[in-house]
Write an enzyme that holds these catalytic residues in place. Sequence first.
Site, PDB file in Angstrom:
ATOM      1  N   HIS A  24       0.848  -1.197   0.000  1.00 11.45           N
ATOM      2  CA  HIS A  24       0.000   0.000   0.000  1.00 11.45           C
ATOM      3  C   HIS A  24       0.876   1.238   0.000  1.00 11.45           C
ATOM      4  O   HIS A  24       1.770   1.354   0.834  1.00 11.45           O
ATOM      5  CB  HIS A  24      -0.906   0.021   1.235  1.00 11.45           C
ATOM      6  CG  HIS A  24      -1.725  -1.222   1.369  1.00 11.45           C
ATOM      7  ND1 HIS A  24      -1.189  -2.409   1.818  1.00 11.45           N
ATOM      8  CD2 HIS A  24      -3.025  -1.474   1.077  1.00 11.45           C
ATOM      9  CE1 HIS A  24      -2.136  -3.340   1.796  1.00 11.45           C
ATOM     10  NE2 HIS A  24      -3.248  -2.798   1.353  1.00 11.45           N
ATOM     11  N   LYS A  55      -1.607  -8.127  -4.416  1.00  7.14           N
ATOM     12  CA  LYS A  55      -2.483  -6.956  -4.247  1.00  7.14           C
ATOM     13  C   LYS A  55      -1.649  -5.691  -4.087  1.00  7.14           C
ATOM     14  O   LYS A  55      -0.682  -5.664  -3.325  1.00  7.14           O
ATOM     15  CB  LYS A  55      -3.361  -7.140  -3.002  1.00  7.14           C
ATOM     16  CG  LYS A  55      -4.193  -5.901  -2.647  1.00  7.14           C
ATOM     17  CD  LYS A  55      -4.797  -5.984  -1.241  1.00  7.14           C
ATOM     18  CE  LYS A  55      -5.422  -4.638  -0.869  1.00  7.14           C
ATOM     19  NZ  LYS A  55      -5.769  -4.535   0.554  1.00  7.14           N
TER      20      LYS A  55
END
EC number: 4.2.1.10
Length: 252
Positions: free
Chosen positions: A143, A170
Amino acid sequence: MNKVVVKNVTFGEGAPKICVPMVGKTVAALKEEAEMLQTIDLDVVEWRVDFFEDVKDLAKVEAALDEIRTILPETPILFTFRSAKEGGELAVSDEFYFELNETLAGTGKIDLVDVELFNEEADVLRLIETAHKNNVKVVMSNHDFDKTPAKEEIVSRLTRMEALGADLPKIAVMPKSAGDVLTLLDATNTVSEKANQPIITMSMAGTGVISRLAGEVFGSAMTFGAAKKASAPGQIDVNELRHVLDLLHKQF
């Protein structure tokens, strides 16, 4: 591309799957959230355990998980301790991060575990091995709440996650412009065309909201919606999200 099957959910085919986070601080709050989520059209529940006030007591974490599982027996549960350095609620040592995740993956009571890419590789590989031994799939994540890296860097991170053994790589990034959102979508398209595993990508905040909707077009296999409290900027109400995903799926 490989499909990833978790309970009755198949990643890598059809519309992106909808994941809704649970952010309760107490067992009572988590039970209330789980009961509310029973009534919602979703595919996966993410337990953001960094919000849980007793997270440092592993027995209490497992007991809370048992309560959630009793209410949501057939729903895939993604177990996520989001570290403070990647936008989470609580700063903990690397040792505790891995102890928590390995212990819970070792119970076999979760379906997926979130493993952050930027840790010691030996620790990451050990956690992946523990997860896979217990039939737990690995969502490997990164992230960036400050910026959108260059396309090549996004591609590199997702490719590295797959090489390390992630079932579902991800990445979530922060856009400063519409061009940044295009960068993320372009990287998603490039990786999804050649990857063996389904990937999950998103551009955050309001500017990036199109990326949470367009996964079927560009190649992102899951999107995050909010039922109660958003756990990241830009998450859409889950009912609106399903409506738009269905609309796009019919046209695609």
